[in-house]
Design a protein around this motif. Structure first.
Motif, short mmCIF file in Angstrom:
data_model
loop_
_atom_site.label_atom_id
_atom_site.label_comp_id
_atom_site.label_asym_id
_atom_site.label_seq_id
_atom_site.Cartn_x
_atom_site.Cartn_y
_atom_site.Cartn_z
N ASN A 1 -17.85 -9.50 13.12
CA ASN A 1 -17.99 -10.95 13.11
C ASN A 1 -17.25 -11.49 11.89
OD1 ASN A 1 -18.79 -13.61 13.15
ND2 ASN A 1 -20.91 -13.17 13.65
N GLY A 2 -15.97 -11.81 12.08
CA GLY A 2 -15.12 -12.17 10.95
C GLY A 2 -14.90 -10.95 10.06
N SER A 3 -14.20 -11.15 8.95
CA SER A 3 -14.05 -10.07 7.97
C SER A 3 -15.32 -9.90 7.14
CB SER A 3 -12.86 -10.35 7.04
OG SER A 3 -11.64 -10.31 7.74
N ILE B 1 -14.22 4.41 -2.78
CA ILE B 1 -13.58 3.70 -1.68
C ILE B 1 -12.81 2.48 -2.22
CG2 ILE B 1 -13.96 2.45 0.47
CD1 ILE B 1 -14.54 5.44 0.66
N VAL B 2 -11.58 2.31 -1.76
CA VAL B 2 -10.76 1.15 -2.13
C VAL B 2 -10.57 0.28 -0.88
CG1 VAL B 2 -8.55 0.34 -3.04
CG2 VAL B 2 -9.57 2.48 -3.90
N VAL B 3 -11.01 -0.97 -0.98
CA VAL B 3 -10.86 -1.92 0.12
C VAL B 3 -9.72 -2.88 -0.20
CG1 VAL B 3 -11.99 -3.68 1.54
CG2 VAL B 3 -13.34 -1.78 0.60
N VAL B 4 -8.69 -2.89 0.65
CA VAL B 4 -7.58 -3.83 0.49
C VAL B 4 -7.71 -4.88 1.60
CG1 VAL B 4 -5.09 -4.15 0.45
CG2 VAL B 4 -6.10 -2.07 -0.53
N ASP B 5 -7.99 -6.09 1.21
CA ASP B 5 -8.18 -7.20 2.15
C ASP B 5 -6.84 -7.88 2.39
OD1 ASP B 5 -8.91 -9.45 3.59
OD2 ASP B 5 -10.64 -9.91 2.33
N GLU B 6 -6.34 -7.78 3.62
CA GLU B 6 -5.04 -8.32 3.98
C GLU B 6 -5.14 -9.51 4.93
OE1 GLU B 6 -2.08 -4.44 3.66
OE2 GLU B 6 -2.86 -5.01 5.65
N ALA B 7 -6.06 -10.41 4.67
CA ALA B 7 -6.24 -11.56 5.56
C ALA B 7 -4.95 -12.36 5.73
CB ALA B 7 -7.34 -12.47 5.02
N TYR B 8 -4.09 -12.37 4.69
CA TYR B 8 -2.88 -13.21 4.71
C TYR B 8 -1.59 -12.39 4.81
CZ TYR B 8 -6.39 -16.50 3.08
OH TYR B 8 -7.51 -17.28 2.99
N ILE B 9 -1.69 -11.12 5.19
CA ILE B 9 -0.53 -10.24 5.15
C ILE B 9 0.59 -10.69 6.09
CG2 ILE B 9 -1.35 -8.64 6.92
CD1 ILE B 9 0.49 -7.74 3.63
N VAL C 1 -8.66 -1.00 5.08
CA VAL C 1 -7.83 -2.20 5.14
C VAL C 1 -8.52 -3.23 6.03
CG1 VAL C 1 -5.59 -3.16 5.79
CG2 VAL C 1 -5.72 -0.84 4.84
N LEU C 2 -8.66 -4.45 5.51
CA LEU C 2 -9.25 -5.54 6.28
C LEU C 2 -8.17 -6.50 6.74
CD1 LEU C 2 -12.37 -6.45 4.10
CD2 LEU C 2 -12.20 -4.75 5.91
N GLN C 3 -8.25 -6.94 7.98
CA GLN C 3 -7.40 -8.01 8.50
C GLN C 3 -8.25 -8.93 9.37
OE1 GLN C 3 -3.71 -6.71 10.32
NE2 GLN C 3 -3.04 -5.62 8.50
N THR C 4 -7.66 -10.02 9.84
CA THR C 4 -8.43 -11.03 10.55
C THR C 4 -7.59 -11.71 11.62
OG1 THR C 4 -9.75 -13.04 10.28
CG2 THR C 4 -7.83 -12.80 8.85
N PHE C 5 -8.28 -12.29 12.59
CA PHE C 5 -7.63 -13.13 13.60
C PHE C 5 -7.67 -14.61 13.20
CE2 PHE C 5 -8.47 -9.37 16.18
CZ PHE C 5 -7.26 -9.22 16.84
N ALA D 1 -11.36 -4.03 10.59
CA ALA D 1 -11.30 -3.06 9.49
C ALA D 1 -10.60 -1.82 10.02
CB ALA D 1 -12.68 -2.72 8.97
N PHE D 2 -9.69 -1.28 9.22
CA PHE D 2 -8.95 -0.07 9.59
C PHE D 2 -9.25 1.00 8.54
CE2 PHE D 2 -6.64 -3.81 10.98
CZ PHE D 2 -6.37 -3.53 12.33
N ALA D 3 -9.64 2.18 9.01
CA ALA D 3 -10.00 3.25 8.09
C ALA D 3 -9.97 4.57 8.85
CB ALA D 3 -11.38 3.00 7.49
N SER D 4 -10.31 5.64 8.16
CA SER D 4 -10.39 6.95 8.81
C SER D 4 -11.47 6.90 9.90
CB SER D 4 -10.75 8.02 7.79
OG SER D 4 -12.08 7.86 7.34
N PRO D 5 -11.35 7.71 10.94
CA PRO D 5 -12.38 7.75 11.98
C PRO D 5 -13.78 8.03 11.41
CG PRO D 5 -10.44 8.92 12.73
CD PRO D 5 -10.21 8.61 11.28
N GLU D 6 -13.84 8.82 10.35
CA GLU D 6 -15.14 9.15 9.76
C GLU D 6 -15.81 7.91 9.16
OE1 GLU D 6 -12.74 12.56 10.41
OE2 GLU D 6 -12.30 10.81 9.16
#
Length: 342
Positions: A73-75, A170-178, A198-202, A216-221
């Motif tokens: 539900n959103g980022s 864990i390092v979270v890179v938020d790419e809402a504006y990428i 890595v976080l992105q958004t619609f 959110a994009f990350a390893s399957p684990e």
């Protein structure tokens, strides 16, 4: 990376809720397993709790396996989830840049997790050594927003690489504006850095802020851990179906981005002509941070004229600044014309 050592013990050991749609996958003619009302076709059945059809389409666009995708539900949902999964309240801590997106601290406060701010430099960039010096054995997460909000700039890629190479959490890179930036996404580095999310958004380039769907994009684990903790049906069928259709607008989205970048250039050219504008900060986003001689006064004057921008005067390192989103051509011209009246 030893994932078990990073995850909260209660989360690692918990048995997740199993919904009816988790236990049976496939086709059938009679569904009597989920206590649904059978009399209202189309919307009476629970949606796919893991949104596999939608993830499959996103996978083709983002060039990443569906198993590495979480939809929320959103980022804000994955931001909250990553804290709940990895941070033990009142024991662990989070380190983040300052200024940045405010929801990181809000979610940390809600979860009773210490949130440590590290000021950016005068160019709104980070020094990996300074940031890493603020971490300790209880630091589980680092939040980096790039392009950053409210400053608009991409963070130095080599500094982010140093953090990923050095930090054991864990390092979270938020790419809402990428989509508005010149650099490539960090998604392609997921295999190299198992501690990367890595976080992105619609909400931005896709123009779907009202729909509330974040990625959110990350390893399957790590994705499995998110799915373990999330609410069973966190993305409703209306959102799943609507976004699935909207994903056919890939070419339209490219045109929208071009239009917004032209609008950004227009504002970058016109704003310096105003006597009260002191500085235009470089931006890789769909907004511009502008330093003026009286941010509070100018904000009120614009609001009185029906033109709303964001007053960032009280934000760290942003004294005297307004944040201006790139609008339509007409909205951009109206803003400039209105500013010329002051």
């Amino acid at each position: 990376m030893n994932l078990e050592q990073l995850v909260r013990k209660s989360v690692w050991n918990m048995k997740p809720y199993s919904s009816a749609r988790d236990e049976f996958k496939g086709e059938a003619s009679v569904f009597l397993d989920a206590n649904e009302n059978p009399l209202n076709d189309k919307y009476n059945r629970y949606p796919d709790p893991l949104q596999w059809k939608l993830k499959g389409k996103i996978s083709g666009i983002k060039e990443v396996a569906p198993e590495k995708i979480f939809l929320g539900n959103g980022s804000d949902e994955p931001i909250d989830l990553v804290i709940r999964v990895f941070c033990e309240p009142r024991i662990d801590n989070i380190v983040a840049i300052d200024p940045t997106y405010g929801m990181y601290q809000v979610c940390a406060d809600i979860n009773d997790v210490e949130y440590r701010k590290v000021l950016l430099d005068d160019n709104f960039d980070l020094d990996a050594n300074i940031l890493l010096s603020k971490t300790d054995e209880n630091t589980k997460l680092i939040f980096l927003c790039s392009p950053n909000n409210p400053t608009g700039n991409l963070l130095n890629r080599k500094q982010i690489e140093k953090i990923l190479d050095t930090f054991k959490g864990i390092v979270v890179v938020d790419e809402a504006y990428i989509d508005f930036a010149s650099e490539k996404t960090w998604i392609s580095q997921l295999d190299k850095y198992p501690n990367l999310i890595v976080l992105q958004t619609f909400s931005k380039a896709w123009g779907l802020a009202a729909v509330r769907l974040g990625m959110a994009f990350a390893s399957p684990e790590i994705i499995k851990l998110f799915n373990k903790v999330k609410y069973p049906y966190n993305v409703n069928i209306l959102t799943q179906n609507f976004v699935y259709e909207e994903l056919d607008k890939v070419e339209q989205r490219k045109e929208w981005i071009k239009t917004l970048l032209k609008g950004r250039d227009y504002l970058n050219n016109e704003l310096p002509k105003l006597s009260f504008v002191e500085k235009i900060y470089p931006t890789d986003a769909n907004f511009i941070l502008v330093k003026v001689n009286d941010a509070n006064g100018l904000y009120k004057q614009l609001a009185d004229k029906g033109v709303i921008v964001r007053n960032r005067n009280a934000v760290s390192l942003c004294a005297g600044c307004l944040r201006i989103t790139v609008g339509t051509d007409d909205e951009n011209r109206t803003l400039i014309e209105t500013l010329h009246q002051f």
